[in-house]
Design a protein around this motif. Sequence first.
Motif: not given
Length: 363
Positions: A76, A95, A97, A100-101, A103-104, A114, A344, A350, A355
Amino acid sequence: MKIGVPIEIKNNENRVGMTPSGVFELTKRNHTVYVQKNAGFNSGFFDENYVSAGATILDTIEEVYEAAEMIVKVKEPIEPEYKLIKPNQVVFTYFHFASSEVLTKAMIASQSVCIAYETVEDADGSLPLLIPMSEVAGRMSIQQGAKYLEKPIMGRGILLGGIPGVPPAKVLILGAGVVGLQAARMASGLGASVYILDINMKALRHVSDVMPNNVVSEFSSEYNIRKHIKDADLIIGGVLIKGAKAPKLITKDMLKDMRPGTVMVDVAVDQGGCFETTKPTTHQDPTYIIDEVVHYSVANMPGAVPYTSTMGLTNVTLPYVIKLANQGWEKACENDDSLAKGLNIVKGEVVYKEIVEAFDFVV
């Protein structure tokens, strides 16, 4: 299409998103491939190999991101890369996701497309782009676990396979998926006493069919986990819920029931880990100790064996890269249901349910 292959800048990540062979397959189809200088060096692929396959070498990561319509990588993006990703740019990589908030939210803000390797899913429910790295990580979990059982590294001081007259180590594996099967294969081959737990009876029957007699399958429950951790020497966490956070199967209070020097290897760390006490570590500083229990939770385990890992990964990602390059992401995902499940985040939205559930996003 213009495709960019940057250097991986995550700590001790030595893999690369494309080999010279992959470059050749794309350039012969009239696509342009930009490879960052020395991107493949740690995996054993050199700039001259890429050039001879038709790539253009660029000096900096900024140049690669700026030139490319699609980025093909391994891990990622991390914080220095966030600002380099452009609106409408396709980023094809792992990723994870749900773990990791930050990164998201960064990828939502980037307005990019993505596509996550780990959620590309075949009709039978298998994850073709995750399997090779799960195979590597499952096998490595036993290698690393055996090493960290050594006393100088604060382990119990036990040889995994034992010797004549001395019993072998007990290995407890949580999850009978790809990681669990590969871990069991390695541990049993070294002579350990192996217990593998899962809630999927079909998976457990497969374990019983294909594994030697020193591998025992058992239904997974909190009661059974608590029973086995009391005398396990090495515990492998290999539980995966597609695209979602891993369940916490071993809680902090359970550590007090383990013997000092027990080693826990959490292969599910990319999805948040299946041990409550898991926190991501690096190859540079791979372990920490809580309540005298050694934790190993490197978030990119296959990066330590980059040649094997890069070859295994690109063998399965390249056909999808070619589809994306030939057709564009929208048409490719429309024509390939497996690839569509890899979507994603699309231009700030999103589109993957797990996610949304992980962070309570409103869509």
